[in-house]
Design an enzyme around this catalytic site. Structure first.
Site, PDB file in Angstrom:
ATOM      1  N   CYS A   2     -14.435 -10.558   4.458  1.00  0.00           N
ATOM      2  CA  CYS A   2     -15.803 -10.057   4.426  1.00  0.00           C
ATOM      3  C   CYS A   2     -16.196  -9.764   5.860  1.00  0.00           C
ATOM      4  O   CYS A   2     -15.429 -10.039   6.782  1.00  0.00           O
ATOM      5  CB  CYS A   2     -16.732 -11.125   3.881  1.00  0.00           C
ATOM      6  SG  CYS A   2     -16.160 -11.816   2.322  1.00  0.00           S
ATOM      7  N   ARG A  27     -14.566  -3.922   5.606  1.00  0.00           N
ATOM      8  CA  ARG A  27     -14.022  -5.261   5.357  1.00  0.00           C
ATOM      9  C   ARG A  27     -14.320  -5.750   3.943  1.00  0.00           C
ATOM     10  O   ARG A  27     -13.803  -6.781   3.510  1.00  0.00           O
ATOM     11  CB  ARG A  27     -14.618  -6.266   6.345  1.00  0.00           C
ATOM     12  CG  ARG A  27     -14.405  -5.931   7.785  1.00  0.00           C
ATOM     13  CD  ARG A  27     -15.075  -6.948   8.678  1.00  0.00           C
ATOM     14  NE  ARG A  27     -14.391  -8.219   8.605  1.00  0.00           N
ATOM     15  CZ  ARG A  27     -13.344  -8.548   9.348  1.00  0.00           C
ATOM     16  NH1 ARG A  27     -12.881  -7.698  10.221  1.00  0.00           N
ATOM     17  NH2 ARG A  27     -12.775  -9.724   9.223  1.00  0.00           N
ATOM     18  N   TRP A  74     -16.178  -9.056   0.083  1.00  0.00           N
ATOM     19  CA  TRP A  74     -15.034  -8.681  -0.735  1.00  0.00           C
ATOM     20  C   TRP A  74     -14.654  -9.946  -1.491  1.00  0.00           C
ATOM     21  O   TRP A  74     -14.208 -10.925  -0.919  1.00  0.00           O
ATOM     22  CB  TRP A  74     -13.874  -8.206   0.140  1.00  0.00           C
ATOM     23  CG  TRP A  74     -12.681  -7.741  -0.636  1.00  0.00           C
ATOM     24  CD1 TRP A  74     -12.501  -6.519  -1.207  1.00  0.00           C
ATOM     25  CD2 TRP A  74     -11.480  -8.483  -0.908  1.00  0.00           C
ATOM     26  NE1 TRP A  74     -11.272  -6.459  -1.824  1.00  0.00           N
ATOM     27  CE2 TRP A  74     -10.628  -7.647  -1.655  1.00  0.00           C
ATOM     28  CE3 TRP A  74     -11.054  -9.768  -0.605  1.00  0.00           C
ATOM     29  CZ2 TRP A  74      -9.372  -8.055  -2.097  1.00  0.00           C
ATOM     30  CZ3 TRP A  74      -9.804 -10.182  -1.044  1.00  0.00           C
ATOM     31  CH2 TRP A  74      -8.972  -9.320  -1.776  1.00  0.00           C
ATOM     32  N   ASN A  99     -16.835 -15.839   6.136  1.00  0.00           N
ATOM     33  CA  ASN A  99     -15.657 -15.000   5.888  1.00  0.00           C
ATOM     34  C   ASN A  99     -14.440 -15.905   5.952  1.00  0.00           C
ATOM     35  O   ASN A  99     -14.269 -16.627   6.940  1.00  0.00           O
ATOM     36  CB  ASN A  99     -15.548 -13.905   6.957  1.00  0.00           C
ATOM     37  CG  ASN A  99     -14.222 -13.172   6.883  1.00  0.00           C
ATOM     38  OD1 ASN A  99     -13.702 -12.951   5.782  1.00  0.00           O
ATOM     39  ND2 ASN A  99     -13.669 -12.804   8.012  1.00  0.00           N
ATOM     40  N   GLY A 100     -13.625 -15.879   4.901  1.00  0.00           N
ATOM     41  CA  GLY A 100     -12.426 -16.721   4.890  1.00  0.00           C
ATOM     42  C   GLY A 100     -12.273 -17.400   3.542  1.00  0.00           C
ATOM     43  O   GLY A 100     -12.889 -16.983   2.560  1.00  0.00           O
ATOM     44  N   GLU A 482       5.523   5.100   1.580  1.00  0.00           N
ATOM     45  CA  GLU A 482       4.190   5.230   2.167  1.00  0.00           C
ATOM     46  C   GLU A 482       3.380   6.305   1.425  1.00  0.00           C
ATOM     47  O   GLU A 482       2.186   6.122   1.165  1.00  0.00           O
ATOM     48  CB  GLU A 482       4.321   5.551   3.669  1.00  0.00           C
ATOM     49  CG  GLU A 482       3.038   5.835   4.409  1.00  0.00           C
ATOM     50  CD  GLU A 482       2.023   4.698   4.384  1.00  0.00           C
ATOM     51  OE1 GLU A 482       2.337   3.584   3.949  1.00  0.00           O
ATOM     52  OE2 GLU A 482       0.873   4.966   4.780  1.00  0.00           O
ATOM     53  N   LYS A 486      -0.113   5.581  -0.541  1.00  0.00           N
ATOM     54  CA  LYS A 486      -1.327   6.326  -0.216  1.00  0.00           C
ATOM     55  C   LYS A 486      -1.945   6.912  -1.477  1.00  0.00           C
ATOM     56  O   LYS A 486      -3.137   6.811  -1.702  1.00  0.00           O
ATOM     57  CB  LYS A 486      -0.949   7.450   0.745  1.00  0.00           C
ATOM     58  CG  LYS A 486      -1.788   7.750   1.912  1.00  0.00           C
ATOM     59  CD  LYS A 486      -1.812   6.858   3.083  1.00  0.00           C
ATOM     60  CE  LYS A 486      -1.923   5.401   2.825  1.00  0.00           C
ATOM     61  NZ  LYS A 486      -1.694   4.574   3.988  1.00  0.00           N
ATOM     62  N   GLU A 489      -3.372   4.171  -3.823  1.00  0.00           N
ATOM     63  CA  GLU A 489      -4.498   3.476  -3.203  1.00  0.00           C
ATOM     64  C   GLU A 489      -5.816   4.236  -3.330  1.00  0.00           C
ATOM     65  O   GLU A 489      -6.849   3.642  -3.647  1.00  0.00           O
ATOM     66  CB  GLU A 489      -4.145   3.332  -1.713  1.00  0.00           C
ATOM     67  CG  GLU A 489      -4.887   2.303  -0.964  1.00  0.00           C
ATOM     68  CD  GLU A 489      -4.379   2.199   0.477  1.00  0.00           C
ATOM     69  OE1 GLU A 489      -3.687   3.118   0.957  1.00  0.00           O
ATOM     70  OE2 GLU A 489      -4.698   1.189   1.134  1.00  0.00           O
ATOM     71  N   HIS A 505      19.965   5.649 -11.897  1.00  0.00           N
ATOM     72  CA  HIS A 505      20.214   4.276 -12.350  1.00  0.00           C
ATOM     73  C   HIS A 505      19.039   3.717 -13.143  1.00  0.00           C
ATOM     74  O   HIS A 505      18.897   2.506 -13.274  1.00  0.00           O
ATOM     75  CB  HIS A 505      20.527   3.376 -11.151  1.00  0.00           C
ATOM     76  CG  HIS A 505      21.760   3.799 -10.409  1.00  0.00           C
ATOM     77  ND1 HIS A 505      23.020   3.680 -10.943  1.00  0.00           N
ATOM     78  CD2 HIS A 505      21.919   4.396  -9.209  1.00  0.00           C
ATOM     79  CE1 HIS A 505      23.912   4.158 -10.091  1.00  0.00           C
ATOM     80  NE2 HIS A 505      23.255   4.617  -9.017  1.00  0.00           N
ATOM     81  N   LYS A 603     -10.273  -3.085   4.018  1.00  0.00           N
ATOM     82  CA  LYS A 603      -9.422  -2.635   5.119  1.00  0.00           C
ATOM     83  C   LYS A 603      -8.617  -3.773   5.727  1.00  0.00           C
ATOM     84  O   LYS A 603      -7.432  -3.643   5.993  1.00  0.00           O
ATOM     85  CB  LYS A 603     -10.324  -2.008   6.184  1.00  0.00           C
ATOM     86  CG  LYS A 603      -9.600  -1.527   7.405  1.00  0.00           C
ATOM     87  CD  LYS A 603      -8.992  -0.187   7.143  1.00  0.00           C
ATOM     88  CE  LYS A 603      -8.191   0.344   8.292  1.00  0.00           C
ATOM     89  NZ  LYS A 603      -7.152   1.275   7.797  1.00  0.00           N
TER      90      LYS A 603
HETATM   91  O1  M6R Z   1      -4.079  -4.354   9.396  1.00  0.00           O
HETATM   92  P1  M6R Z   1      -2.676  -4.359   8.860  1.00  0.00           P
HETATM   93  O2  M6R Z   1      -1.861  -3.235   9.363  1.00  0.00           O
HETATM   94  O3  M6R Z   1      -1.998  -5.686   9.070  1.00  0.00           O
HETATM   95  O4  M6R Z   1      -2.837  -4.174   7.291  1.00  0.00           O
HETATM   96  C1  M6R Z   1      -1.741  -4.281   6.431  1.00  0.00           C
HETATM   97  C2  M6R Z   1      -2.037  -3.671   5.078  1.00  0.00           C
HETATM   98  O5  M6R Z   1      -3.067  -4.364   4.449  1.00  0.00           O
HETATM   99  C3  M6R Z   1      -2.427  -2.186   5.193  1.00  0.00           C
HETATM  100  O6  M6R Z   1      -1.445  -1.448   5.857  1.00  0.00           O
HETATM  101  C4  M6R Z   1      -2.634  -1.571   3.786  1.00  0.00           C
HETATM  102  O7  M6R Z   1      -1.431  -1.516   3.099  1.00  0.00           O
HETATM  103  C5  M6R Z   1      -3.269  -0.185   3.947  1.00  0.00           C
HETATM  104  N1  M6R Z   1      -4.565  -0.184   3.319  1.00  0.00           N
HETATM  105  C6  M6R Z   1      -2.493   0.901   3.333  1.00  0.00           C
HETATM  106  O8  M6R Z   1      -3.099   2.144   3.491  1.00  0.00           O
END
Ligand code: M6R
Length: 608
Positions: A2, A27, A74, A99-100, A482, A486, A489, A505, A603
């Protein structure tokens, strides 16, 4: 995971806190709340949904106050709802934002229930307010109550608290969750991220684990883990307002995609010279340490781990070093065997990802030669706790989907590859070739960005599907992963990636006209094999979308071919990421999703 912010000032604090929350929405954004000292009481407002809802409530209610705390959430414990939103309170006296995660919350909750405290929410955070209230029965200040509290809590926390009887100040505590103090003129602040305070100050103190601080407009008193008065290093961080705004773009993600030529240039700036990488760019003594490295262990999550997967190929091909890769969330639980002279490399945009940080801390006494981090946030825990560091200098990345962080991580990892090769005296010609290719890279990325219109042309064909497959071989398999991450996500389309040779396979069973297949197919040693894999898809009616630079090699009577700019083969993974980012963005735009703040995500994942 958060965002918390707190301020003690002699001007109206409400707007200032809301502004800070907007900057930290990356966050978490499922609910928000605020508590402020007002005349003789504390105003307490909470709303479900984004910060904008809280702002509207503030505009309607017009609460007044000069000292306050606020939160954007969050959810971890308890669904997103007004009752689970922070601040939580106890006896209308103590108000907290957190936060935590409090790991021993069940036993503490039991203790507090026996003491007569009733819980309104389903969160682990509410007990912090009750514990403080309970301590205040014997303690004479919120500060000493907070010092008692920290000995009770197991887990990660950044907490800010108000006591209704101490209207001039607030108190914060930090353990394994980020928290900075911002210093102003006759006003002081605290927040999870300096970004939230960027328009208020450029002077920061970074708290350490175990710290508790009392903050009023004129005074910041910090006490360390042993309750001794402590000084913390003062940092000047100039947060460029433009860097954290959307400018003329519809979304942060879009802006961040188009910033990549400059971001990569920033990663390279001051790190290469002549035909080689410069000495000690990872910190004093790094070049000497590199000469001893025999193996690499990479730890990261999500996109950052994909960058690591590409780098593992580079370490082997250019530096002659074997690499082991692990998801940070798995690493600690596999009893890792550490070979002598292994360099531990962590990769993280935020530098606050709880899994990655926990892995770094776990690895501390396991006998690694050194720890090195590739990170985008200079004040982050990862950046401060690693022995060596290379900042990617990409500027703030706010869209939840990582874009410029990824390409700059790859650029930084190429610099690491070259530094390791240089320290071992390996491949001088190849190193010179890569330095020249790196210099050309920003220009190549600009060219790739021009593919937007071609991609927009077929994005609707993917936007109306439920699934997609991404294929790549060798060094391009992580790029396919990746691309799939993307797409899922931000567009919520189910997407998987496979090394193309694996198709036969099993996954081939999924191919029909409803399955778009995105292939990364530059001309290279595996290209012919990849063409056969794509033929297999074609023969089963799959719709092919091929990104490559040798159209003539593929008889593509159906499907689309997107011709990519030429670039050095070893850097193509960076270049081919660009159109896949644009594709996900354009598809998500057509599907009308919340691109910068996709559902269920945040994020910075600061919980394990
Ligand atoms: O801040 P970080 O690079 O450690 O974050 C790792 C992942 O949470 C981050 O790369 C996540 O997979 C992205 N939202 C992907 O777009």
């Amino acid at each position: 995971m958060c965002g918390i912010i707190a301020a003690a000032t002699d001007r109206s604090v409400g707007k200032l806190l809301i502004k800070g929350l907007f900057k930290m929405e990356y966050r978490g954004y499922d609910s928000a709340g605020i508590a402020m000292h007002s005349e003789n009481n504390v105003v307490h407002l909470r709303t479900l949904g984004k910060v904008k809802n809280l702002e509207e409530k503030m505009i309607a209610d017009k609460p007044k106050g000069k000292v306050g705390i606020a939160h954007t959430r969050w959810a971890t414990h308890g669904e997103p709802s007004e009752i689970n939103a922070h601040p939580h309170q106890s006896n209308d006296r103590v108000f907290i934002v957190h936060n935590g995660i409090i790991e021993n919350y069940l036993s503490l909750k039991e203790e507090l229930t026996d003491e007569g405290y009733a819980f309104n929410s389903k969160t682990d955070s509410e007990l912090i307010a009750h514990l403080l209230d309970n301590f205040l029965k014997a303690e004479d200040s919120l500060l000493s109550a907070m010092q008692k509290l920290k000995n009770k809590l197991d887990g990660a926390y950044a907490v800010a608290a108000l006591d209704q009887r101490e209207p001039e100040s607030f108190v914060v505590a930090r353990n394994r969750s980020p928290l900075v103090i911002g210093l102003g003129k006759k006003e002081n602040f605290a927040a999870s991220d300096p970004l939230a305070l960027g328009n208020l100050t450029s002077k920061f103190l970074i708290l350490e684990d175990g710290d508790v601080a009392k903050i009023s407009p004129d005074l910041v008193e910090i006490y360390d883990a042993k309750d001794k008065l402590a000084n913390r290093e003062k940092l000047t961080i100039d947060i460029n307002a433009e860097a954290s705004s959307k400018g003329n773009f519809k979304h942060y993600m879009e802006k961040e995609i188009y910033e990549q030529p400059q971001a990569v240039l920033n990663t390279l700036d001051g790190r290469i010279g002549g035909e080689d990488v410069l000495e000690n760019i990872f910190g004093e003594g790094s070049s000497e340490m590199f000469a001893k490295v025999k193996r690499i262990q990479i730890i990261a999550c999500g996109t950052s781990l994909h960058a690591g997967r590409v780098a593992a190929n580079w370490f082997s091909a250019i530096s002659g070093l074997p690499t082991q890769l692990d998801y940070a969330s798995e690493y600690r639980y596999k009893n890792p065997y550490v070979d002598q002279d292994t360099l531990l490399v962590t990769i993280s945009q935020s530098g606050e990802t709880a899994d990655t940080l926990a892995a770094l801390r776990y690895a501390d006494d396991k006998g690694y030669l050194a720890s090195l981090s590739i990170c985008n946030v200079p004040t982050s825990s990862l950046a401060r706790e690693s022995d060596f560091l290379l900042l990617t200098n990409a500027g703030p990345e706010i869209g939840v989907a990582s874009t410029k962080a990824f390409t700059t991580q790859l650029t930084a990892l190429m610099l690491l590859t070259l530094s390791l090769a240089k320290a071992a005296g390996k491949n001088p010609l190849l190193r010179a070739r890569m330095i020249n290719a790196l210099r050309l890279l920003p220009e190549k990325i600009s060219e790739a960005l021009k593919l937007k219109n071609d991609i927009m042309d077929f994005a609707p064909e993917i936007a109306n599907k439920d699934n997609a497959l991404f294929l790549g071989r060798g060094i391009f398999y992580p790029i396919a992963k990746e691309g799939a991450l993307k797409l899922k996500e931000i567009s919520y389309i189910h997407a998987e990636a496979y090394p193309a040779g694996e198709l036969k396979h099993g996954p081939l069973a999924l191919i029909d006209q409803e399955m778009p297949v995105v292939a990364i197919a530059p001309e290279y040693e595996l290209a012919e094999k990849l063409v056969s894999n794509l033929e297999e898809v074609k023969a089963r009616g799959g719709a092919l979308y091929v990104f490559g630079n040798a159209k003539e090699k593929l008889d593509l009577s159906t499907g689309r071919y997107i011709s990519m700019p030429e670039c050095d083969f070893l850097l193509t993974p960076i270049l081919y990421s660009i159109p896949l980012q644009i594709l996900s963005y354009e598809v998500a735009l057509l599907r009308g999703t919340d691109i910068d703040q996709p559902r269920n995500l945040a994020k910075s994942v600061t919980v394990e």
